[in-house]
Design an enzyme around this catalytic site. Structure first.
Site, PDB file in Angstrom:
ATOM      1  CG  ASP A  73      -2.132   0.952   0.964  1.00 54.74           C
ATOM      2  OD1 ASP A  73      -2.043   1.793   0.045  1.00 54.74           O
ATOM      3  OD2 ASP A  73      -3.129   0.870   1.700  1.00 54.74           O
TER       4      ASP A  73
HETATM    5  C1  BGC Z   1      -4.938   3.381   0.078  1.00 58.01           C
HETATM    6  C2  BGC Z   1      -4.952   2.454  -1.133  1.00 58.01           C
HETATM    7  C3  BGC Z   1      -4.747   3.264  -2.374  1.00 58.01           C
HETATM    8  C4  BGC Z   1      -3.438   4.021  -2.259  1.00 58.01           C
HETATM    9  C5  BGC Z   1      -3.138   4.878  -3.465  1.00 58.01           C
HETATM   10  C6  BGC Z   1      -3.689   4.243   0.109  1.00 58.01           C
HETATM   11  O1  BGC Z   1      -3.759   5.202   1.110  1.00 58.01           O
HETATM   12  O2  BGC Z   1      -5.039   2.634   1.265  1.00 58.01           O
HETATM   13  O3  BGC Z   1      -6.173   1.756  -1.189  1.00 58.01           O
HETATM   14  O4  BGC Z   1      -4.786   2.426  -3.496  1.00 58.01           O
HETATM   15  O5  BGC Z   1      -3.497   4.881  -1.134  1.00 58.01           O
HETATM   16  O6  BGC Z   1      -4.007   5.947  -3.536  1.00 58.01           O
END
Ligand code: BGC
Length: 849
Positions: free
Chosen positions: A230
């Protein structure tokens, strides 16, 4: 970690041989916020990623890059229709291709463990079987279109509070049967090309370093894709040993030269490094990023001979129709006394459309799922269009549900010195030089990656200039939100020069969605214009600006004059009294339901409950439409004749709502999550001392209510249609072990449409095993199917019950086990409306799965 049979060139051995250690390492950290690094020497172009489940935002986080806003996953789940979910997946793939995106960061398959979860709208509900079926269907739809799906967030990222640091304490059996189950099923059946490792820890290991990545995901389930962190979740080199393949975002991160050194020192093996690169090359080949290759379009072998709807081209009309019918199919008719719905449009002369979400609906949830749709049909607009032109539609928001000043309405903003719409954005250097400019339609200012010309220089400030022309007379509140120093000038006079500071430790997404705000009131006459200059000084006062993940983010906020709630309620009540029917659209706001934070209360914000009560007293024909991504408390639910739960339904909301209210479409939804009556009925689900105990074990959602013997407001699986169904019979037609070849038992159900019109039903099968030697939920969802039939007709459905749905995880043995003996199956229209019992008997020799 077996090689995929589909890999060309013996697992890309030839390409690997051309890469130095440094080359390999550099490929394993992103090039920037959304892109991976390319390597021309081996014909690898940069792979592009994008969020997310509600649409394909693309690299820009603003209105310039519009994206179709599909129903949120919770709404898709409410259709209980994997075929529909697959279709929406294929629409997402078409959007990805349109926007040159290779990897979509979706679907999200965490579970709605608690109604307070801030990101619940992004999940497919509270049940692992439903989540697995819908998630797998979305993955198939996306990958069929040659785009990689990323199943996230692995694992136990079911709430937002302290999500970067919290350590979820989850018993192994609970993990296997609930939280890992959707991942397992999707990985094994739909073969996603990527999985995202979550921010949180589970049982002491942060998920990017968890042994579950290698041991379970890759070795046990045979996942052959890329495990991506993530955004910002990778912290150390240990993650490279644990099975993380790719660090995002880039260009910097914990790997880079440190990883090369760790390989040189033997801390991370060369084989582990090569495995990561091979996975990345496999992904590149799949999405057509290698040697100008074509995208792989995965076709399910068992689909041969079926019409391939996903391969049909997505015209605008087809997309609009799919979004509209899917939204209608997701609406859950929770209550409909005396068949108030559907409304007969013919006698209608006056309709009151009330409530804060009637004109300003929520079609998606906040955070990384945000997209900027090309249009959004509000309930008010949808009903106005659908009703005859001579029907008088009265509108009042009734009450205010925002506590902060919202994003400036675009209609008020005009380019300085012109009558054209919009704002002028200037990126300013220390010496006052303007480095770059943008002409923008609104005051939503977020740059995850700054424009090229700005990145290479030293940016001092971002200046936004616009002329606000009032459309109504009265007090306007004008200001901004963000993090850092802001100077606001109104009509040449300084209104404020202030430093807005996000408290340390705030989640970056929360800092982005609801940072501190500063506003000032100004009285304007209709037509009067005022010049507004907002300067955001970047990186001043020696403090970091914006948020942990970098970039710049702030908004221009304006609220127009509004009546105090007391007056607006009186106005709404008057409209309701004079109307043939009152439709009250209540709901949450982006302040309440978003990634980055959990909800503090399940109440509807503001005085919406009071509004509903007062309107329902004024007009006995009141329909309440609830526009939320997760359960809210509905204390008036038994006193109003009709309640329609519409979740976050995407950009065609208003049209779909009109279709359902006026009976042109069936409200097809069934609840993918239990709606509680009182917060007192819920188990505690908040962290304490950095740990989050999943103390309720197997008993989340309906399993908790069943065990506690409490009646929820609306049970899991509940939803009415515009017809009635009689369940006539149920029998097991392929008992195990004979059914095993087909994956388990098959239950045949006969039912009859006993109403006066065509209808669609979701047949649900729940299993129970009261005499089990192990702890079990009172009942659990074992299978489901859709059925449809015209009035009076009978229909037969066959529902597969794979043996695994009856199994439990035996922790000491480290395996799935099916107890021999009888399993009771009950069939019906919701988890609390089960009619037909049937028994499956498992013989002692039949205990594997
Ligand atoms: C989220 C993800 C997301 C990523 C990119 C993170 O904070 O948990 O689900 O894909 O950011 O935006």
């Amino acid at each position: 970690m077996g090689e995929s049979a589909r890999d060309g060139r013996q697992g890309h051995q030839d390409l690997l041989a051309k890469l130095s250690l440094e080359d390999k390492v550099s490929l394993l950290t992103g090039a920037d916020f959304w892109r991976l690094r390319g390597h021309p020497g081996i014909g690898l172009r940069p792979i592009r990623t994008s969020d997310g489940p509600a649409g394909v935002r693309g690299p820009r986080w603003d209105e310039r890059d519009t994206a179709l806003n599909v129903p949120a996953p919770v709404a898709l789940a409410a259709t209980w229709d994997p075929r529909r979910a697959e279709l929406i997946g294929s629409l997402l793939a078409a959007e990805c291709r349109r926007k040159d995106v290779d990897v979509l960061l979706a679907p999200t398959v965490n579970l709605q463990r608690s109604p307070y979860g801030g990101r619940n709208f992004e999940f497919f509900g509270e049940d692992p079987v439903l989540t697995a079926a819908m998630g797998a269907a979305v993955v198939r739809g996306i990958q069929h279109g040659g785009v990689a799906a990323t199943v996230k967030h692995f694992v136990a990222n079911d709430s937002e509070t302290q999500r970067f640091t919290v350590d979820a304490q989850v018993d192994e059996r609970v993990l296997r049967e609930l939280y890992l189950a959707p991942f397992e099923s999707i990985v094994c059946q739909a073969r996603p090309w990527a999985v995202m490792a979550a921010y949180n820890s589970v049982n002491g290991h942060t998920m990017t370093e968890s042994p579950m990545l290698n041991d379970i995901l890759k070795d046990e389930w045979g996942f052959d894709g890329v495990v991506v962190s993530d955004w910002g979740a990778a912290r150390t080199i240990t993650a490279a040993k644990a099975g993380l393949d790719l660090v995002m975002p880039g260009p910097t991160g914990p790997w880079g030269p440190a990883l090369a050194e760790a390989v040189r020192q033997g801390v991370v093996s060369k084989a582990a490094l090569d495995d990561k690169v091979r996975r990345l090359l496999r992904l590149a080949e799949r999405v057509g990023a290698l040697d100008h290759g074509a995208r792989d379009r995965v076709v399910e072998p068992d689909r041969a001979g079926e019409p391939d709807r996903a391969a049909e081209p997505w015209t605008d009309d087809r997309a609009r129709e799919a979004l509209r019918s899917t939204a209608a199919a997701s609406f859950v008719l929770a209550r409909n006394e005396d068949s108030l719905l559907p409304l007969n449009p013919r006698p209608l002369r006056r309709v009151a459309v009330l409530g804060p979400n009637a004109a300003v609906p929520r079609t998606l949830g906040g955070g990384s799922a945000t997209v900027f749709p090309p249009y959004r049909v509000s309930p008010l607009d949808g009903l106005r269009t659908a009703l005859e032109p001579d029907v008088i539609v009265g509108y009042s928001p009734g009450v205010r549900s925002h506590t902060r000043v919202p994003l400036a309405p675009r209609a008020l903003l005009h380019l300085p010195g012109s009558t054209g719409p919009g704002v002028l954005v200037e990126f300013v250097a220390e010496d006052g030089t303007v480095l770059d400019t943008e002409h923008r339609a609104g005051g939503f200012c977020t740059w995850r990656t700054l424009p090229e010309a700005v990145r290479s220089a030293h940016l001092a400030a971002v200046r936004v200039t616009t002329t606000v022309r009032a459309s109504t007379s009265g007090t306007h509140v004008i200001g901004c939100f963000g993090h850092g120093r802001f100077r606001l000038t109104l009509a040449g006079k300084l209104a404020f020069d202030t430093y807005l500071s996000v408290p340390d430790g705030t989640d970056p997404t929360e800092a982005h969605i609801r940072p501190p705000q500063r506003c000032t009131a100004v009285s304007l006459q209709a037509g009067q214009a005022v010049d507004v200059i907002l300067e955001h000084h970047v990186g001043n006062l020696g403090r970091p600006t914006s948020f942990v993940l970098g970039g710049v983010s702030f908004q221009i906020n304006i609220s127009e004059p509004y009546r105090p709630d007391d007056e607006e309620i009186v106005h709404a009540v008057r409209l309701a009294q004079a109307a043939d029917v009152a439709v009250v659209v209540v709901g949450t706001t982006e302040e309440v339901e978003s990634e980055g934070f959990d909800r503090a209360t399940l109440d509807l914000p503001g005085r919406q409950d009071e509004l509903v009560r007062r309107v329902a007293e004024a007009n006995p024909r009141t329909v309440v439409v609830v526009n939320t991504g997760a359960p809210v408390l509905l204390p008036w639910a038994d006193t109003v004749p009709a309640v329609l739960l519409t979740l976050f339904p995407g950009q065609e909301y208003g049209n779909a709502l009109a279709d359902v209210l006026l009976g042109r479409s069936e409200p097809g939804g069934r609840l993918p999550v239990t709606w509680p009556e009182s917060p007192d009925d819920l188990p505690a689900t908040m962290p304490s001392d950095g740990k989050l105990a999943y103390a309720e074990g197997l008993h989340i959602g309906y399993r908790h209510f069943d065990r506690a013997g409490r009646a929820p407001r609306y049970p899991f699986g509940h939803g009415l249609g515009y017809t009635r169904w009689e369940y006539l019979s149920a029998e097991v037609i392929a008992p195990p072990p004979a059914g095993r070849a087909a994956g388990g038992a098959v239950v045949r159900v006969r039912l009859r449409n006993a109403g006066a019109r065509y209808g669609r039903e979701t047949i649900q099968v729940y299993a129970s095993r009261p005499a089990s030697a192990v702890e079990r939920p009172v009942r659990w969802l074992a299978g489901f199917a859709k059925a449809e039939a015209p009035a009076g007709a009978e229909v037969t459905a066959e529902i597969a019950i794979p043996l695994r749905r009856l199994a439990h995880w035996d922790t000491p043995a480290g395996t799935w086990v099916i107890e021999p003996g009888d399993y009771q199956l009950r069939v019906g229209g919701s988890s609390r409306d089960l009619a037909l019992p049937v028994t499956i008997t498992i013989s002692p020799g039949d205990s594997g799965c």
